[in-house]
Write a protein that holds these residues in place. Structure first.
Motif, PDB file in Angstrom:
ATOM      1  N   HIS A 140       0.830  -1.210   0.000  1.00 25.12           N
ATOM      2  CA  HIS A 140       0.000   0.000   0.000  1.00 25.12           C
ATOM      3  C   HIS A 140       0.867   1.264   0.000  1.00 25.12           C
ATOM      4  CE1 HIS A 140      -4.014  -1.685   0.231  1.00 25.12           C
ATOM      5  NE2 HIS A 140      -3.651  -2.485   1.219  1.00 25.12           N
ATOM      6  N   THR A 141       1.957   1.228   0.738  1.00 26.09           N
ATOM      7  CA  THR A 141       2.870   2.375   0.756  1.00 26.09           C
ATOM      8  C   THR A 141       3.494   2.588  -0.617  1.00 26.09           C
ATOM      9  OG1 THR A 141       3.395   1.927   3.082  1.00 26.09           O
ATOM     10  CG2 THR A 141       4.896   3.357   1.868  1.00 26.09           C
ATOM     11  N   ALA A 142       3.912   1.503  -1.265  1.00 26.27           N
ATOM     12  CA  ALA A 142       4.487   1.605  -2.601  1.00 26.27           C
ATOM     13  C   ALA A 142       3.456   2.130  -3.599  1.00 26.27           C
ATOM     14  CB  ALA A 142       5.015   0.242  -3.049  1.00 26.27           C
ATOM     15  N   ASN A 143       2.219   1.669  -3.479  1.00 24.38           N
ATOM     16  CA  ASN A 143       1.160   2.159  -4.372  1.00 24.38           C
ATOM     17  C   ASN A 143       0.901   3.651  -4.156  1.00 24.38           C
ATOM     18  OD1 ASN A 143       0.832  -0.410  -5.439  1.00 24.38           O
ATOM     19  ND2 ASN A 143      -0.824  -0.943  -4.045  1.00 24.38           N
ATOM     20  N   PHE A 144       0.923   4.072  -2.880  1.00 27.32           N
ATOM     21  CA  PHE A 144       0.710   5.492  -2.583  1.00 27.32           C
ATOM     22  C   PHE A 144       1.837   6.337  -3.160  1.00 27.32           C
ATOM     23  CE2 PHE A 144       1.517   9.107   0.279  1.00 27.32           C
ATOM     24  CZ  PHE A 144       0.332   9.806   0.093  1.00 27.32           C
ATOM     25  N   ILE A 145       3.081   5.889  -2.996  1.00 30.66           N
ATOM     26  CA  ILE A 145       4.219   6.628  -3.562  1.00 30.66           C
ATOM     27  C   ILE A 145       4.132   6.656  -5.080  1.00 30.66           C
ATOM     28  CG2 ILE A 145       6.734   6.579  -3.844  1.00 30.66           C
ATOM     29  CD1 ILE A 145       6.926   5.506  -0.996  1.00 30.66           C
ATOM     30  N   ARG A 146       3.715   5.556  -5.692  1.00 32.41           N
ATOM     31  CA  ARG A 146       3.542   5.510  -7.139  1.00 32.41           C
ATOM     32  C   ARG A 146       2.486   6.519  -7.594  1.00 32.41           C
ATOM     33  NH1 ARG A 146       2.469   0.598  -7.287  1.00 32.41           N
ATOM     34  NH2 ARG A 146       4.624  -0.117  -7.441  1.00 32.41           N
ATOM     35  N   TRP A 147       1.412   6.601  -6.816  1.00 27.06           N
ATOM     36  CA  TRP A 147       0.345   7.553  -7.149  1.00 27.06           C
ATOM     37  C   TRP A 147       0.850   8.993  -7.030  1.00 27.06           C
ATOM     38  CZ3 TRP A 147      -2.148  11.206  -3.980  1.00 27.06           C
ATOM     39  CH2 TRP A 147      -3.285  11.786  -4.537  1.00 27.06           C
ATOM     40  N   VAL A 148       1.617   9.281  -5.985  1.00 22.12           N
ATOM     41  CA  VAL A 148       2.182  10.618  -5.805  1.00 22.12           C
ATOM     42  C   VAL A 148       3.113  10.967  -6.954  1.00 22.12           C
ATOM     43  CG1 VAL A 148       3.698  12.022  -4.353  1.00 22.12           C
ATOM     44  CG2 VAL A 148       1.944  10.597  -3.307  1.00 22.12           C
ATOM     45  N   LYS A 181       1.198  11.901 -10.058  1.00 20.24           N
ATOM     46  CA  LYS A 181       0.652  13.250  -9.963  1.00 20.24           C
ATOM     47  C   LYS A 181       1.743  14.293 -10.196  1.00 20.24           C
ATOM     48  CE  LYS A 181      -3.594  12.143  -8.989  1.00 20.24           C
ATOM     49  NZ  LYS A 181      -4.706  12.477  -9.932  1.00 20.24           N
ATOM     50  N   LEU A 182       2.922  14.042  -9.612  1.00 20.61           N
ATOM     51  CA  LEU A 182       4.026  14.976  -9.811  1.00 20.61           C
ATOM     52  C   LEU A 182       4.474  15.007 -11.271  1.00 20.61           C
ATOM     53  CD1 LEU A 182       6.221  14.233  -6.650  1.00 20.61           C
ATOM     54  CD2 LEU A 182       4.824  16.247  -7.079  1.00 20.61           C
ATOM     55  N   ARG A 183       4.466  13.853 -11.912  1.00 20.96           N
ATOM     56  CA  ARG A 183       4.882  13.812 -13.320  1.00 20.96           C
ATOM     57  C   ARG A 183       3.903  14.572 -14.206  1.00 20.96           C
ATOM     58  NH1 ARG A 183       3.882  10.194 -17.262  1.00 20.96           N
ATOM     59  NH2 ARG A 183       2.883   8.774 -15.783  1.00 20.96           N
ATOM     60  N   LYS A 184       2.612  14.509 -13.865  1.00 24.52           N
ATOM     61  CA  LYS A 184       1.618  15.246 -14.647  1.00 24.52           C
ATOM     62  C   LYS A 184       1.780  16.752 -14.464  1.00 24.52           C
ATOM     63  CE  LYS A 184      -1.986  11.681 -14.732  1.00 24.52           C
ATOM     64  NZ  LYS A 184      -3.380  11.326 -14.317  1.00 24.52           N
ATOM     65  N   VAL A 185       2.134  17.139 -13.244  1.00 20.34           N
ATOM     66  CA  VAL A 185       2.281  18.567 -12.962  1.00 20.34           C
ATOM     67  C   VAL A 185       3.597  19.108 -13.506  1.00 20.34           C
ATOM     68  CG1 VAL A 185       2.488  20.294 -11.123  1.00 20.34           C
ATOM     69  CG2 VAL A 185       0.813  18.447 -10.933  1.00 20.34           C
ATOM     70  N   LEU A 186       4.691  18.393 -13.235  1.00 18.05           N
ATOM     71  CA  LEU A 186       6.014  18.873 -13.613  1.00 18.05           C
ATOM     72  C   LEU A 186       6.445  18.407 -14.995  1.00 18.05           C
ATOM     73  CD1 LEU A 186       7.832  18.236 -10.205  1.00 18.05           C
ATOM     74  CD2 LEU A 186       6.769  20.352 -11.020  1.00 18.05           C
ATOM     75  N   GLY A 187       5.777  17.374 -15.511  1.00 17.49           N
ATOM     76  CA  GLY A 187       6.170  16.810 -16.794  1.00 17.49           C
ATOM     77  C   GLY A 187       7.298  15.810 -16.637  1.00 17.49           C
ATOM     78  N   GLY A 188       7.506  15.018 -17.629  1.00 19.84           N
ATOM     79  CA  GLY A 188       8.556  14.008 -17.585  1.00 19.84           C
ATOM     80  C   GLY A 188       8.182  12.779 -18.385  1.00 19.84           C
ATOM     81  N   LYS A 189       9.138  11.918 -18.580  1.00 20.00           N
ATOM     82  CA  LYS A 189       8.926  10.704 -19.363  1.00 20.00           C
ATOM     83  C   LYS A 189       8.484   9.557 -18.474  1.00 20.00           C
ATOM     84  CE  LYS A 189      12.527  11.990 -22.680  1.00 20.00           C
ATOM     85  NZ  LYS A 189      13.797  11.572 -23.332  1.00 20.00           N
ATOM     86  N   VAL A 200      12.126   8.022 -10.121  1.00 16.21           N
ATOM     87  CA  VAL A 200      11.527   9.003  -9.218  1.00 16.21           C
ATOM     88  C   VAL A 200      10.895   8.306  -8.030  1.00 16.21           C
ATOM     89  CG1 VAL A 200       9.746  10.783  -9.001  1.00 16.21           C
ATOM     90  CG2 VAL A 200      11.153  10.670 -11.061  1.00 16.21           C
ATOM     91  N   GLN A 201      10.245   7.177  -8.264  1.00 16.16           N
ATOM     92  CA  GLN A 201       9.630   6.413  -7.170  1.00 16.16           C
ATOM     93  C   GLN A 201      10.679   5.970  -6.159  1.00 16.16           C
ATOM     94  OE1 GLN A 201       7.181   3.170  -8.559  1.00 16.16           O
ATOM     95  NE2 GLN A 201       6.192   4.425 -10.106  1.00 16.16           N
ATOM     96  N   GLN A 202      11.806   5.500  -6.641  1.00 17.31           N
ATOM     97  CA  GLN A 202      12.862   5.065  -5.731  1.00 17.31           C
ATOM     98  C   GLN A 202      13.410   6.229  -4.913  1.00 17.31           C
ATOM     99  OE1 GLN A 202      15.895   2.795  -7.670  1.00 17.31           O
ATOM    100  NE2 GLN A 202      14.492   1.261  -8.482  1.00 17.31           N
ATOM    101  N   ILE A 203      13.561   7.385  -5.560  1.00 15.24           N
ATOM    102  CA  ILE A 203      14.062   8.562  -4.855  1.00 15.24           C
ATOM    103  C   ILE A 203      13.074   9.003  -3.777  1.00 15.24           C
ATOM    104  CG2 ILE A 203      14.650  11.002  -5.108  1.00 15.24           C
ATOM    105  CD1 ILE A 203      15.747  10.334  -7.883  1.00 15.24           C
ATOM    106  N   VAL A 204      11.785   9.037  -4.121  1.00 11.22           N
ATOM    107  CA  VAL A 204      10.758   9.438  -3.159  1.00 11.22           C
ATOM    108  C   VAL A 204      10.704   8.445  -2.000  1.00 11.22           C
ATOM    109  CG1 VAL A 204       8.277   9.777  -2.810  1.00 11.22           C
ATOM    110  CG2 VAL A 204       9.387  10.685  -4.854  1.00 11.22           C
ATOM    111  N   THR A 205      10.844   7.157  -2.300  1.00  7.41           N
ATOM    112  CA  THR A 205      10.833   6.132  -1.246  1.00  7.41           C
ATOM    113  C   THR A 205      12.003   6.314  -0.289  1.00  7.41           C
ATOM    114  OG1 THR A 205       9.789   4.555  -2.765  1.00  7.41           O
ATOM    115  CG2 THR A 205      10.813   3.654  -0.791  1.00  7.41           C
ATOM    116  N   ILE A 206      13.181   6.579  -0.827  1.00  9.00           N
ATOM    117  CA  ILE A 206      14.358   6.802   0.009  1.00  9.00           C
ATOM    118  C   ILE A 206      14.187   8.054   0.867  1.00  9.00           C
ATOM    119  CG2 ILE A 206      16.822   7.349  -0.047  1.00  9.00           C
ATOM    120  CD1 ILE A 206      17.040   5.588  -2.534  1.00  9.00           C
ATOM    121  N   LEU A 207      13.666   9.123   0.269  1.00  4.21           N
ATOM    122  CA  LEU A 207      13.443  10.357   1.027  1.00  4.21           C
ATOM    123  C   LEU A 207      12.432  10.139   2.152  1.00  4.21           C
ATOM    124  CD1 LEU A 207      13.352  13.032  -1.829  1.00  4.21           C
ATOM    125  CD2 LEU A 207      15.191  12.597  -0.196  1.00  4.21           C
ATOM    126  N   PHE A 208      11.377   9.377   1.861  1.00  3.10           N
ATOM    127  CA  PHE A 208      10.381   9.068   2.881  1.00  3.10           C
ATOM    128  C   PHE A 208      11.004   8.295   4.034  1.00  3.10           C
ATOM    129  CE2 PHE A 208       7.214   5.887   4.409  1.00  3.10           C
ATOM    130  CZ  PHE A 208       6.386   6.770   5.095  1.00  3.10           C
TER     131      PHE A 208
END
Length: 295
Positions: free
Chosen positions: A136-144, A147-155, A162-170
């Motif tokens: 569930h935590t991984a799914n939530f980070i994936r969802w975040v 959303k960030l990719r839609k706002v900021l753009g990206g491939k 990005v998911q791995q970076i966000v997970t490490i930061l969390f």
């Protein structure tokens, strides 16, 4: 019922099952070990009173303090650990998480036997619960991240990184937050608090450091951060394990390709040599046949 609602109910039911199992185990450990603890305390008090009877009453107060200090420093931990219900719950948590600080442990045969039984069921149950919440935590980070990719753009290809970076930061935020709370509550220096937090979250659990606070809020936050830390750091370790597995598979594939290429080249050289030898043999055979015809 939606699919999401079913997952939420399943996660909540798993969590309640773990809490219930911990509560039942704590009650049983308390019933078994607390009686022995009381007997140890009574025996110690008798020995202390026997000692004081042989000393002038004027010196009783002066002797009690060092005697209690010796008890705290040298006595069996269970003489001062107090097997109350909350401490028993923390002890049960260290069993199912496999942290095992060693600050409290059963000393009776009944307690040790029940500990084996409790661990055989509790560890798989907790790991199943941990896997559910990690997913569930991984799914939530994936969802975040989406959303960030839609706002900021990206491939799309960058989404996994990005998911791995966000997970490490969390995970880092959880470690630093819990460490700050421990440093404030236990009066530890910040590095010792980080050390204890990491040792706990990785379930190493040396036991060289252990908090001494006993208030209800501390116990609640302690259990909360331990579970949250196991989920966050477990997600990071799982991701890094996948990265290392992919790297090792790459090395293995590269070695196989190189070895396969060498074998192929060697086979090609042998085949070419055989072809040349066969051509020479055929040429010699044809030459001898023509000579015999001329004769």
């Amino acid at each position: 019922m939606s699919k999401l609602g079913g997952k939420v109910i399943a996660a909540f039911a798993t969590f309640i099952a773990v809490l219930t199992y911990l509560a039942i185990g704590a009650a049983i450990f308390q019933a078994i070990e607390q009686e022995h603890e009381i007997e140890q305390r009574e025996q110690y008090d008798m020995q202390l009173n026997t000692l004081l009877d042989k000393v002038d009453p004027v010196f009783h107060d002066e002797l009690k303090a060092p005697c209690h200090m010796i008890e705290i420093l040298e006595a069996d931990p269970n003489k001062t650990a107090q097997w109350n219900f909350v401490n028993s719950v923390i002890f049960c948590l260290t069993i199912v998480t496999t942290i095992g600080y060693g600050a409290t442990y059963p000393v009776t045969d009944e307690g040790r036997g029940f500990c084996i039984f409790f661990a055989l069921i509790g560890i798989p149950l907790f790991m199943a619960c941990l896997a559910v919440y990690a997913q569930h935590t991984a799914n939530f980070i994936r969802w975040v991240c989406k959303k960030l990719r839609k706002v900021l753009g990206g491939k799309d290809e960058e989404n996994e990184k990005v998911q791995q970076i966000v997970t490490i930061l969390f995970c880092i935020v959880v470690i630093l937050t819990f460490s700050a709370y421990l440093s404030y509550k236990e009066q530890w220096n910040y590095f010792d608090a980080i050390y204890f937090t990491f040792i706990s979250f990785t379930t190493i659990g040396f036991g060289d450091l252990y908090p001494s606070s006993t208030d209800t809020l501390f116990y609640f936050l302690f259990v909360f951060f331990i579970i949250l830390g196991l989920i966050s750091l477990g997600t990071v370790i799982e991701a890094q394990t996948s990265n290392f597995s992919a790297f090792l598979n790459f090395i293995s594939s590269t070695c196989e390709c190189m070895c396969g290429k060498c074998v192929t080249v060697e086979k090609d050289m042998i085949s070419e040599t055989d072809e040349v030898m066969n051509e020479n043999a055929n040429a010699n055979g044809n030459g001898n046949h023509m000579k015999s015809q001329e004769v």
